[in-house]
Design a protein around this motif. Structure first.
Motif, PDB file in Angstrom:
ATOM      1  N   VAL A  31       0.953  -1.222  -0.199  1.00  0.00           N
ATOM      2  CA  VAL A  31       0.112  -0.022   0.174  1.00  0.00           C
ATOM      3  C   VAL A  31       0.819   1.352  -0.055  1.00  0.00           C
ATOM      4  N   THR A  32       2.034   1.401   0.967  1.00  0.00           N
ATOM      5  CA  THR A  32       2.635   2.616   1.034  1.00  0.00           C
ATOM      6  C   THR A  32       3.651   2.740  -0.255  1.00  0.00           C
ATOM      7  N   PHE A  33       3.867   1.653  -0.933  1.00  0.00           N
ATOM      8  CA  PHE A  33       4.792   1.684  -2.132  1.00  0.00           C
ATOM      9  C   PHE A  33       3.615   2.369  -3.236  1.00  0.00           C
ATOM     10  N   TYR A  34       2.651   1.822  -3.345  1.00  0.00           N
ATOM     11  CA  TYR A  34       1.529   2.312  -4.271  1.00  0.00           C
ATOM     12  C   TYR A  34       1.290   3.713  -4.056  1.00  0.00           C
ATOM     13  N   THR A  35       1.035   4.307  -2.651  1.00  0.00           N
ATOM     14  CA  THR A  35       0.932   5.746  -2.548  1.00  0.00           C
ATOM     15  C   THR A  35       2.034   6.439  -2.810  1.00  0.00           C
ATOM     16  N   LEU A  36       3.093   6.097  -2.486  1.00  0.00           N
ATOM     17  CA  LEU A  36       4.701   6.778  -2.916  1.00  0.00           C
ATOM     18  C   LEU A  36       4.660   6.938  -4.617  1.00  0.00           C
ATOM     19  N   TRP A  37       4.256   5.951  -5.245  1.00  0.00           N
ATOM     20  CA  TRP A  37       4.062   6.085  -6.870  1.00  0.00           C
ATOM     21  C   TRP A  37       3.273   7.270  -6.877  1.00  0.00           C
ATOM     22  N   GLN A  38       2.066   7.231  -6.310  1.00  0.00           N
ATOM     23  CA  GLN A  38       0.961   8.468  -6.585  1.00  0.00           C
ATOM     24  C   GLN A  38       1.488   9.599  -6.472  1.00  0.00           C
ATOM     25  N   MET A  39       2.412   9.980  -5.243  1.00  0.00           N
ATOM     26  CA  MET A  39       2.970  11.182  -4.795  1.00  0.00           C
ATOM     27  C   MET A  39       3.859  11.399  -6.207  1.00  0.00           C
ATOM     28  N   VAL A  40       4.854  10.634  -6.498  1.00  0.00           N
ATOM     29  CA  VAL A  40       5.827  10.848  -7.446  1.00  0.00           C
ATOM     30  C   VAL A  40       5.203  11.336  -8.833  1.00  0.00           C
ATOM     31  N   GLU A  41       4.270  10.757  -9.182  1.00  0.00           N
ATOM     32  CA  GLU A  41       3.428  11.080 -10.366  1.00  0.00           C
ATOM     33  C   GLU A  41       2.712  12.429 -10.382  1.00  0.00           C
ATOM     34  N   MET A  42       2.282  12.732  -9.208  1.00  0.00           N
ATOM     35  CA  MET A  42       1.403  13.908  -9.168  1.00  0.00           C
ATOM     36  C   MET A  42       2.197  15.318  -8.792  1.00  0.00           C
ATOM     37  N   HIS A  43       3.498  14.970  -8.648  1.00  0.00           N
ATOM     38  CA  HIS A  43       4.398  16.075  -8.419  1.00  0.00           C
ATOM     39  C   HIS A  43       4.346  17.001  -9.584  1.00  0.00           C
ATOM     40  N   GLU A  44       4.394  16.548 -11.086  1.00  0.00           N
ATOM     41  CA  GLU A  44       4.333  17.563 -11.988  1.00  0.00           C
ATOM     42  C   GLU A  44       3.407  16.959 -13.046  1.00  0.00           C
ATOM     43  N   MET A  45       1.990  16.961 -12.298  1.00  0.00           N
ATOM     44  CA  MET A  45       1.038  16.371 -13.315  1.00  0.00           C
ATOM     45  C   MET A  45       0.328  17.718 -14.184  1.00  0.00           C
ATOM     46  N   VAL A  46       0.553  18.884 -13.530  1.00  0.00           N
ATOM     47  CA  VAL A  46       0.257  20.162 -14.225  1.00  0.00           C
ATOM     48  C   VAL A  46       1.396  20.685 -15.166  1.00  0.00           C
ATOM     49  N   PRO A  47       1.382  20.806 -16.262  1.00  0.00           N
ATOM     50  CA  PRO A  47       2.601  21.142 -17.130  1.00  0.00           C
ATOM     51  C   PRO A  47       3.201  22.385 -16.630  1.00  0.00           C
ATOM     52  N   GLY A  48       4.396  22.667 -16.589  1.00  0.00           N
ATOM     53  CA  GLY A  48       5.043  23.678 -16.140  1.00  0.00           C
ATOM     54  C   GLY A  48       4.952  24.168 -14.674  1.00  0.00           C
ATOM     55  N   LYS A  49       4.449  23.160 -13.857  1.00  0.00           N
ATOM     56  CA  LYS A  49       4.171  23.633 -12.504  1.00  0.00           C
ATOM     57  C   LYS A  49       4.779  22.250 -11.560  1.00  0.00           C
ATOM     58  N   ARG A  50       5.325  22.749 -10.422  1.00  0.00           N
ATOM     59  CA  ARG A  50       5.812  21.535  -9.725  1.00  0.00           C
ATOM     60  C   ARG A  50       5.254  21.679  -8.278  1.00  0.00           C
ATOM     61  N   PHE A  51       4.894  20.597  -7.721  1.00  0.00           N
ATOM     62  CA  PHE A  51       4.240  20.604  -6.324  1.00  0.00           C
ATOM     63  C   PHE A  51       5.571  20.205  -5.431  1.00  0.00           C
ATOM     64  N   ASP A  52       6.065  21.243  -4.752  1.00  0.00           N
ATOM     65  CA  ASP A  52       6.952  20.911  -4.145  1.00  0.00           C
ATOM     66  C   ASP A  52       6.797  20.756  -2.662  1.00  0.00           C
ATOM     67  N   ARG A  53       5.859  20.972  -2.326  1.00  0.00           N
ATOM     68  CA  ARG A  53       5.338  20.578  -0.714  1.00  0.00           C
ATOM     69  C   ARG A  53       3.976  19.831  -0.722  1.00  0.00           C
ATOM     70  N   TYR A  54       3.825  18.962   0.369  1.00  0.00           N
ATOM     71  CA  TYR A  54       2.586  18.040   0.247  1.00  0.00           C
ATOM     72  C   TYR A  54       1.319  18.961   0.531  1.00  0.00           C
ATOM     73  N   HIS A  55       1.498  20.310   0.925  1.00  0.00           N
ATOM     74  CA  HIS A  55       0.241  21.045   1.207  1.00  0.00           C
ATOM     75  C   HIS A  55       0.049  21.770  -0.315  1.00  0.00           C
ATOM     76  N   GLU A  56       0.966  21.880  -0.944  1.00  0.00           N
ATOM     77  CA  GLU A  56       0.586  22.642  -2.394  1.00  0.00           C
ATOM     78  C   GLU A  56      -0.118  21.469  -3.274  1.00  0.00           C
ATOM     79  N   LEU A  57       0.090  20.407  -2.903  1.00  0.00           N
ATOM     80  CA  LEU A  57      -0.530  19.202  -3.657  1.00  0.00           C
ATOM     81  C   LEU A  57      -2.218  19.136  -3.253  1.00  0.00           C
ATOM     82  N   GLY A  58      -2.094  19.134  -1.692  1.00  0.00           N
ATOM     83  CA  GLY A  58      -3.362  19.426  -1.197  1.00  0.00           C
ATOM     84  C   GLY A  58      -4.196  20.448  -1.721  1.00  0.00           C
ATOM     85  N   GLN A  59      -3.692  21.564  -1.651  1.00  0.00           N
ATOM     86  CA  GLN A  59      -4.485  23.042  -2.161  1.00  0.00           C
ATOM     87  C   GLN A  59      -5.144  22.698  -3.481  1.00  0.00           C
ATOM     88  N   HIS A  60      -3.915  21.897  -4.536  1.00  0.00           N
ATOM     89  CA  HIS A  60      -4.658  21.861  -5.795  1.00  0.00           C
ATOM     90  C   HIS A  60      -5.729  20.740  -5.856  1.00  0.00           C
TER      91      HIS A  60
END
Length: 398
Positions: A31-60
């Motif tokens: 489960v944690t391996f899978y959720t870590l993969w999700q975090m890595v994938e979501m880091h740059e899902m918006v072209p030209g933007k990077r979510f460098d903090r957990y809360h930035e991803l949460g806000q998105h």
């Protein structure tokens, strides 16, 4: 990735039992391996933007205001919780080192050892940023691998104990159930890398042709193979050799060879010194942001100096007051790590990608969410009971 939580895994196994214990370990790893993969994938899902903090991803995922309120308090509890546990771990390992090396010396209180350990942080917490502790991080990684190997290697060397028992230690059904719940939190605490994964990924250069997720994902796979090589031998061999007599920290159970166990305890101290700082850095960041932006303090060295020392002092005081390694692990593991590690990434994934109802992705995420929420509810209950029972017989500040 490999935290001091690995040392409590044999104890967690003794409260879970062979079948459930192995199952919980494997499911947590997947489960944690899978959720870590999700975090890595979501880091740059918006072209030209990077979510460098957990809360930035949460806000998105949840919106500007709600995202902050969902993620930041949980992250804060995780980071402060880890620092408190690491204060206890550092103090206990120093005490064990002292007792092994100098068996005839006058016994010194655990309180003083926690103070000695915290003295390092009153200095180290004034380092400017993540890069200045990269050397410390490397040392911490080498140390965690070393003491994990010593923990299971010395257990094998000691062999299965004569009067070993694998039954549950608790005499009542309620006791067994609550211990089981607490042990789930211990396992959750061991898988703790998700809170800093985006910060780590943000340091990797990224271009549209070569996105950062490719090298990051390679790093995650290596990290998880290492995690499996550390966690499973320690948990299974430690429990196999000592049964339900194992302590909540396997290195406390082991006595011989003295030089090796003393060295392992010193490795733990070096490791938790580094890890404490890694988890404290984002907290310092938050404290200073509040002081400068909300309370309108003028940025200066003494504001930093005072605020950081107060934080270190606070974690030291809590650790001295409640030095219960196993209970604290279970409590924070369930209360804080379950959300950020087991189910928040899945909720974000569902909110952002909106997979088709009843598709494989939809089912996988919902199963992870349900498991995570159950863990968040039951683990702190079991651990809190354990802390209360230990506190009954404990002579505070002794």
């Amino acid at each position: 990735m490999v935290g001091a939580g690995v040392l409590s895994l044999p104890f967690a196994m003794s409260e879970l039992g062979w079948g459930p214990g192995v199952t919980v370990m494997i499911i947590s790893w997947i489960v944690t391996f899978y959720t870590l993969w999700q975090m890595v994938e979501m880091h740059e899902m918006v072209p030209g933007k990077r979510f460098d903090r957990y809360h930035e991803l949460g806000q998105h995922a949840f919106g500007e205001k709600l995202g902050l309120w969902i993620v930041v308090p949980q992250q804060l509890v995780v980071e402060v919780g880890v620092d408190i546990v690491y204060m206890v771990t550092g103090g206990k390992s120093l005490k064990k080192f002292h007792d092994l090396v100098c068996a005839d010396c006058k016994k010194i209180r655990l309180t003083y050892f926690i103070m000695i350990f915290s003295s390092a942080h009153f200095v180290l917490s004034h380092l400017p940023n993540f890069n200045s502790i990269s050397g410390v991080s490397l040392a911490a990684a080498v140390m965690s691998l070393s003491y994990s190997t010593i923990a299971w290697g010395a257990s094998v060397d000691k062999g299965v104990q004569k009067d070993v028992q694998y039954g549950y230690k608790a005499t009542t059904t309620a006791g067994t159930v609550f211990n089981f719940f607490s042990a789930l939190g211990d396992v959750a605490f061991a898988y703790a890398g998700h809170n800093v994964v985006l910060e780590i990924q943000s340091t990797i250069p990224s271009t549209p042709e070569k996105p950062s997720k490719v090298p990051m994902w390679r790093g995650v796979i290596v990290a998880y193979v290492v995690v499996a090589l550390c966690y499973f031998p320690v948990a299974l061999i430690g429990y196999w050799m000592f049964g339900n007599k194992v302590d909540d920290n396997i290195l406390i159970t082991l006595e011989k060879p003295i030089w090796l166990i003393a060295m392992a305890n010193m490795f733990v101290v070096v490791h938790v010194i580094g890890s404490y700082q890694i988890y404290a850095m984002p907290v310092f960041d938050m404290i200073e942001t509040v002081l400068y932006k909300k309370l309108k303090f003028r940025p200066s060295w003494y504001v930093r100096f005072v605020s950081r020392n107060i934080y270190v002092g606070f974690t030291m005081f809590v650790a001295i007051s409640f030095p219960f390694f196993g209970g604290l692990l279970g409590f924070f593991g369930g209360f804080a790590f379950a959300p950020t590690t087991y189910f928040l990434p899945c909720i974000m994934w569902l909110a952002i990608y909106k997979p088709r109802k009843f598709s494989l992705s939809w089912w996988t995420n919902w199963i992870c969410i349900i498991l995570g929420i159950l863990l968040m509810i039951v683990a702190p209950i079991g651990a809190l009971r354990q802390i209360i029972l230990q506190a009954k017989d404990y002579d505070f500040y002794s």
